[in-house]
Design an enzyme around this catalytic site. Structure first.
Site, short mmCIF file in Angstrom:
data_model
loop_
_atom_site.label_atom_id
_atom_site.label_comp_id
_atom_site.label_asym_id
_atom_site.label_seq_id
_atom_site.Cartn_x
_atom_site.Cartn_y
_atom_site.Cartn_z
N TYR A 175 -42.84 -46.18 25.25
CA TYR A 175 -41.40 -45.92 25.36
C TYR A 175 -40.68 -47.25 25.41
O TYR A 175 -40.68 -47.93 26.44
CB TYR A 175 -41.13 -45.07 26.61
CG TYR A 175 -39.68 -44.73 26.89
CD1 TYR A 175 -38.66 -44.98 25.99
CD2 TYR A 175 -39.33 -44.11 28.09
CE1 TYR A 175 -37.34 -44.65 26.26
CE2 TYR A 175 -38.02 -43.78 28.38
CZ TYR A 175 -37.03 -44.06 27.46
OH TYR A 175 -35.72 -43.73 27.75
N LYS A 218 -41.74 -44.47 20.98
CA LYS A 218 -40.37 -43.93 21.01
C LYS A 218 -39.47 -45.14 20.93
O LYS A 218 -39.39 -45.95 21.86
CB LYS A 218 -40.14 -43.16 22.31
CG LYS A 218 -38.70 -42.77 22.53
CD LYS A 218 -38.64 -41.70 23.58
CE LYS A 218 -37.66 -42.00 24.68
NZ LYS A 218 -36.32 -42.35 24.24
N THR A 255 -36.16 -46.76 20.91
CA THR A 255 -34.77 -46.55 21.30
C THR A 255 -34.03 -47.89 21.23
O THR A 255 -33.83 -48.56 22.25
CB THR A 255 -34.69 -45.94 22.72
OG1 THR A 255 -35.58 -44.82 22.78
CG2 THR A 255 -33.28 -45.47 23.04
N GLY A 287 -34.95 -42.89 19.05
CA GLY A 287 -34.48 -42.61 20.41
C GLY A 287 -32.98 -42.53 20.58
O GLY A 287 -32.50 -42.13 21.63
C1 HMN Z 1 -35.25 -40.21 27.71
O1 HMN Z 1 -36.14 -40.98 28.04
O2 HMN Z 1 -34.81 -39.35 28.45
C2 HMN Z 1 -34.60 -40.26 26.36
O3 HMN Z 1 -35.53 -40.16 25.38
C3 HMN Z 1 -33.71 -41.37 26.20
C4 HMN Z 1 -32.93 -41.23 24.91
O4 HMN Z 1 -33.30 -42.24 24.05
C5 HMN Z 1 -31.48 -41.25 25.23
N1 HMN Z 1 -31.16 -42.53 25.82
C6 HMN Z 1 -30.64 -42.61 27.04
O5 HMN Z 1 -30.26 -41.64 27.66
C7 HMN Z 1 -30.48 -43.97 27.61
C8 HMN Z 1 -30.61 -40.93 24.04
O6 HMN Z 1 -30.87 -39.60 23.70
C9 HMN Z 1 -29.12 -41.12 24.37
O7 HMN Z 1 -28.80 -40.44 25.55
C10 HMN Z 1 -28.23 -40.62 23.26
O8 HMN Z 1 -28.62 -41.17 22.03
C11 HMN Z 1 -26.76 -40.95 23.56
O9 HMN Z 1 -26.53 -42.33 23.48
#
Ligand code: HMN
Length: 288
Positions: free
Chosen positions: A133, A161, A163, A185
Site C-alpha cells: 500500500y 495499491k 495511490t 488508489g
Molecule cells: C484506503 O486505504 O482506505 C483507500 O484505499 C485510500 C484511497 O486511496 C483513498 N485515499 C484516501 O482516502 C486518502 C481514495 O479513495 C480517496 O479517498 C479518493 O480518491 C478521494 O480523493
C-alpha cells in the site's frame, strides 16, 4: 483479484465503538447496490490508524462473516508495531481473507532497507499474499521503480495499491511488471489509470459511487474512452463536492441518506456541521 474494490468505511457509534449492525449494512450496500468486485478492509477509509488492534480484529471478523465468499477480500494489516502487523496478518489469513495489504511504515522516515524488511518479516510469518500500500502523500514514503522491483522479488508480494498522481511511474511499473497486480488508489484519476492498464482500483468513494467506477473501468478496458470520460466527469463533480465537505464524514452521511446506518467517524475526526450534513443529503439526491 481484478476489478473495483471499495476501501470500506466503518460505522462507529457516538462513543467511537464499532457498530456491528451498521458495518454489516455498509458491506451489504457495497455488494448489493454498488456491486463492487471486492472490499479493502481496514484501510485509511476504514479509519484503521485510529483503532485499537482489538477493534481491527472485530472489523475483519464481522466483514468476513457478512461477506462469506460473495466478493474478494483484502485485509490491510499495516501498523507501526510490526508484531501487531504480523498478528493481524495471521488473524485475517485464518479468517480466510484472499490477500493482505500493508501500508509502508511511516512516521520515523525509515530507509528503504527497513521498508523492505518490514514486508519480508510480515510475509515470513504468514501464508498469504501481499499488496504493497503506497500512499506517499500521507506517509511521506515514496519509492522508485528499482525499489518496487526489489519488493516484488519476494514472490508473495503480488502487487501494489498505487495511490499517487505519478502516471510516469505508474506506466513504468506496469510495463516492467505485467504479472503483478496494480490497483489505482485515487478515484478521481481512475480513467487515466485504467488507460494505463491497471488491474483494478481501490477507493473510498466507491462506497457511494461504485457503480460509476465499474462503468468507467469497463468502458476503458473496451477503449470506449469518450463514454468513460463522461462518467468520470460526473464522478469528479461528486468527488469535488465530497472533498470540499469532509471526505469520510460526507461518505457516511450520503450512506445514511440512503438508509445505511453508517454512523460516525472516530475522534479526532470531527462531526459535520448541520449545513454540511444538508450538503451531503443533497449529494445523495443528486448523484446516488
Ligand atoms: C484506503 O486505504 O482506505 C483507500 O484505499 C485510500 C484511497 O486511496 C483513498 N485515499 C484516501 O482516502 C486518502 C481514495 O479513495 C480517496 O479517498 C479518493 O480518491 C478521494 O480523493
Amino acid at each position: 483479484m481484478n476489478g473495483i474494490f471499495t476501501a470500506l468505511i466503518c460505522s462507529f457509534d457516538e462513543k467511537g465503538q464499532v457498530n456491528e449492525k451498521g458495518l454489516r449494512e455498509i458491506v451489504r450496500h457495497n455488494i448489493d447496490v454498488q456491486k463492487v468486485d471486492g472490499l479493502y478492509v481496514n484501510g485509511s477509509s476504514g479509519e484503521n490508524f485510529l483503532m485499537s488492534a482489538d477493534q481491527k480484529k472485530k472489523v475483519f471478523e464481522i466483514v468476513k462473516d457478512e461477506v462469506k465468499d460473495e466478493v474478494k477480500l483484502i485485509a490491510q494489516v499495516g501498523a507501526l508495531d510490526i508484531d501487531e502487523a504480523v498478528e493481524l496478518a495471521q488473524y485475517a489469513t485464518n479468517l480466510g481473507y484472499d490477500a493482505l495489504s500493508a501500508v509502508t511504515p511511516f512516521y520515523y522516515r525509515f530507509d528503504f532497507e527497513e521498508v523492505k524488511d518490514y514486508y519480508n518479516t510480515i510475509l515470513e510469518n504468514v501464508d498469504n499474499k501481499m499488496i504493497i500500500y503506497s500512499i506517499p502523500a500521507l506517509t511521506g514514503v515514496s519509492m522508485n521503480l528499482d525499489q518496487f522491483a526489489e519488493l516484488f522479488e519476494n514472490e508473495k508480494v503480488i502487487g501494489v495499491k498505487f495511490t499517487a498522481p505519478d502516471f510516469f511511474l505508474l506506466e513504468r511499473i506496469r510495463h516492467a511488471f505485467p504479472d503483478k497486480l496494480i490497483y489505482s488508489g485515487f478515484d478521481e484519476m481512475l480513467l487515466s489509470a485504467a488507460v494505463l492498464n491497471v488491474d483494478g482500483a481501490i477507493g473510498s468513494t466507491f462506497n457511494v459511487n461504485g457503480q460509476r467506477a465499474k462503468q468507467i473501468y469497463a468502458l476503458a478496458k473496451e477503449s470506449r474512452i469518450d463514454e468513460a470520460r463522461e462518467i468520470q466527469k460526473v464522478t469528479n463533480d461528486l468527488i469535488a463536492e465530497i472533498l470540499a465537505n469532509g471526505l469520510y464524514q460526507t461518505i457516511k452521511e450520503i450512506l445514511k441518506a440512503k438508509g445505511v446506518d453508517a454512523g460516525y467517524c472516530r475522534k479526532p475526526m470531527k462531526r459535520l456541521t448541520e449545513d454540511k450534513v444538508k450538503n451531503a443529503k443533497a449529494m445523495a439526491v443528486k448523484y446516488c
